[in-house]
Design an enzyme around this catalytic site. Structure first.
Site, PDB file in Angstrom:
ATOM      1  N   ARG A 251       0.663  -1.416  -0.029  1.00  0.00           N
ATOM      2  CA  ARG A 251      -0.545   0.047  -0.041  1.00  0.00           C
ATOM      3  C   ARG A 251       0.909   1.627  -0.122  1.00  0.00           C
ATOM      4  O   ARG A 251       0.429   2.123  -0.881  1.00  0.00           O
ATOM      5  CB  ARG A 251      -0.860  -0.041   1.668  1.00  0.00           C
ATOM      6  CG  ARG A 251      -1.961   1.319   1.018  1.00  0.00           C
ATOM      7  CD  ARG A 251      -2.601   1.231   2.307  1.00  0.00           C
ATOM      8  NE  ARG A 251      -3.383   2.004   3.077  1.00  0.00           N
ATOM      9  CZ  ARG A 251      -4.276   2.686   2.266  1.00  0.00           C
ATOM     10  NH1 ARG A 251      -4.703   2.070   1.464  1.00  0.00           N
ATOM     11  NH2 ARG A 251      -5.010   3.955   3.100  1.00  0.00           N
ATOM     12  N   HIS A 274      -8.398   7.931   2.199  1.00  0.00           N
ATOM     13  CA  HIS A 274      -7.755   8.824   3.574  1.00  0.00           C
ATOM     14  C   HIS A 274      -8.873   9.865   3.657  1.00  0.00           C
ATOM     15  O   HIS A 274      -9.179  10.471   2.394  1.00  0.00           O
ATOM     16  CB  HIS A 274      -6.273   9.282   3.424  1.00  0.00           C
ATOM     17  CG  HIS A 274      -5.997   8.347   3.620  1.00  0.00           C
ATOM     18  ND1 HIS A 274      -3.965   8.356   2.563  1.00  0.00           N
ATOM     19  CD2 HIS A 274      -5.041   6.998   4.160  1.00  0.00           C
ATOM     20  CE1 HIS A 274      -3.060   8.258   3.129  1.00  0.00           C
ATOM     21  NE2 HIS A 274      -4.021   6.886   3.825  1.00  0.00           N
ATOM     22  N   TYR A 283       3.502  10.742   2.464  1.00  0.00           N
ATOM     23  CA  TYR A 283       4.053   9.723   1.253  1.00  0.00           C
ATOM     24  C   TYR A 283       4.900  11.021   0.476  1.00  0.00           C
ATOM     25  O   TYR A 283       5.405  10.652  -0.402  1.00  0.00           O
ATOM     26  CB  TYR A 283       3.268   9.590   0.676  1.00  0.00           C
ATOM     27  CG  TYR A 283       2.242   7.935   0.646  1.00  0.00           C
ATOM     28  CD1 TYR A 283       3.260   7.190   1.733  1.00  0.00           C
ATOM     29  CD2 TYR A 283       1.207   8.013   1.373  1.00  0.00           C
ATOM     30  CE1 TYR A 283       2.330   6.133   2.100  1.00  0.00           C
ATOM     31  CE2 TYR A 283       0.338   7.266   2.055  1.00  0.00           C
ATOM     32  CZ  TYR A 283       1.223   6.448   2.038  1.00  0.00           C
ATOM     33  OH  TYR A 283       0.898   4.975   3.213  1.00  0.00           O
TER      34      TYR A 283
END
Length: 308
Positions: A251, A274, A283
């Site tokens: 993921r 999210h 990220y």
């Protein structure tokens, strides 16, 4: 005391829509807190202890006990958060008059960057099952391919039902936290692997026509998170990645590789499911090299040397 915990967990499930995994985590943390409280007052000869007599001193003693037992800061922070939510519920319900966690802060936790694999490492991991021609290997290939293609959580993948898969159009419908549904596209190769499993393997495993689970074990029952983790860990070990691969590694790799490939943050947020974009932003810290190269290649002044 335990009944109050059960009432709170039921509130989380029914009114807040929390998943079974989340409520199980709350249950473990709060029952540990209750056991500590019961042992503390029992040593003083107090009987019929209730949460109303649970005070700040006991809470601080509990936190000290956790520290002495070597619990990680992240774990302690989670347990404090669970306690705060629970006592807030009791306060609102009139079960207690004061909140024993009111002036207790959670330990500060630094945000660890999620571990990711390179594209080549992901490719090697996904191709591992194809080295043997068994029904289980075809199922495993489909699962690994789908995890990386969609960025789904492990719990979302094992929770998939037959009706949630559309290999013809290349879509999958996972249900995230709070049972929120989303549609996620998957690339053709992943859809093909999933289709092979659906046509050739699943019918061999399933024993009941009423079974809705898409990914099943050899007994024809829904595969568990633990079962999938053991499968993933086995393939990772075969290629020397056991220490780097965690349940959500694919993921995290999906999100990072998508951003590196030019996907915008909002799209990745929606694909991951999210609720807040701030969660997805972690990220972006992993894509600094990509951003630097894009900047150096695109900015007209970045290509000049020397001072003017």
């Amino acid at each position: 005391m335990r009944q109050d915990i059960d009432d709170f967990l039921n509130y989380l499930r029914v009114e807040k829509g929390f998943s079974s995994n989340t409520t199980s985590a709350y249950a473990n943390d709060l029952n540990q807190l209750a056991t500590f409280a019961e042992d503390s007052v029992a040593s003083k000869g107090i009987k019929n202890h209730t949460w109303a007599s649970f005070d700040r001193t006991i809470m601080l003693s509990y936190l000290l006990n956790l520290k002495e037992r070597g619990y990680a800061t992240t774990t302690v922070a989670r347990k404090v958060a669970a306690a705060k939510s629970f006592f807030g519920f009791l306060l609102a319900d009139g079960k207690i008059k004061t909140d024993p966690t009111d002036d207790i802060s959670s330990p500060k936790v630094g945000k660890d960057l999620p571990e990711t694999l390179t594209v080549d490492q992901v490719r090697a991991l996904i191709e591992q099952p194809s080295k043997v021609n068994t029904p289980e290997a075809k199922r495993d290939r489909a699962m690994l391919e789908l995890l990386y293609a969609s960025g789904m959580r492990v719990s979302e993948l094992v929770g998939l039902n037959v009706d949630d898969i559309d290999t013809k159009n290349g879509f999958v419908r996972p249900f995230g936290k709070g049972k929120k549904e989303r549609m996620v596209p998957v690339y053709a190769q992943a859809a093909q692997s999933v289709d092979v499993y659906a046509r050739e393997v699943r019918p061999q495993f399933v024993r009941s026509k009423t079974e809705k689970a898409f990914f099943v074990n050899q007994r024809g029952e829904r595969l568990t998170r633990q079962g999938l983790w053991q499968i993933l860990k086995g393939y990772a070990k075969n290629i020397g990645l056991e220490k780097q691969v965690k349940p959500h590694t694919l993921r995290h790799s999906f999100a990072t590789h998508m951003l590196n490939g030019g996907a915008d943050l909002r799209s990745v947020q929606e694909l991951l499911g999210h609720a807040n974009i701030s969660t997805t932003q972690i990220y972006t810290h992993l894509t600094s090299d990509h951003i630097r190269k894009a900047y150096d290649n695109a900015h007209p002044r970045a290509k000049t040397t020397g001072a003017s």
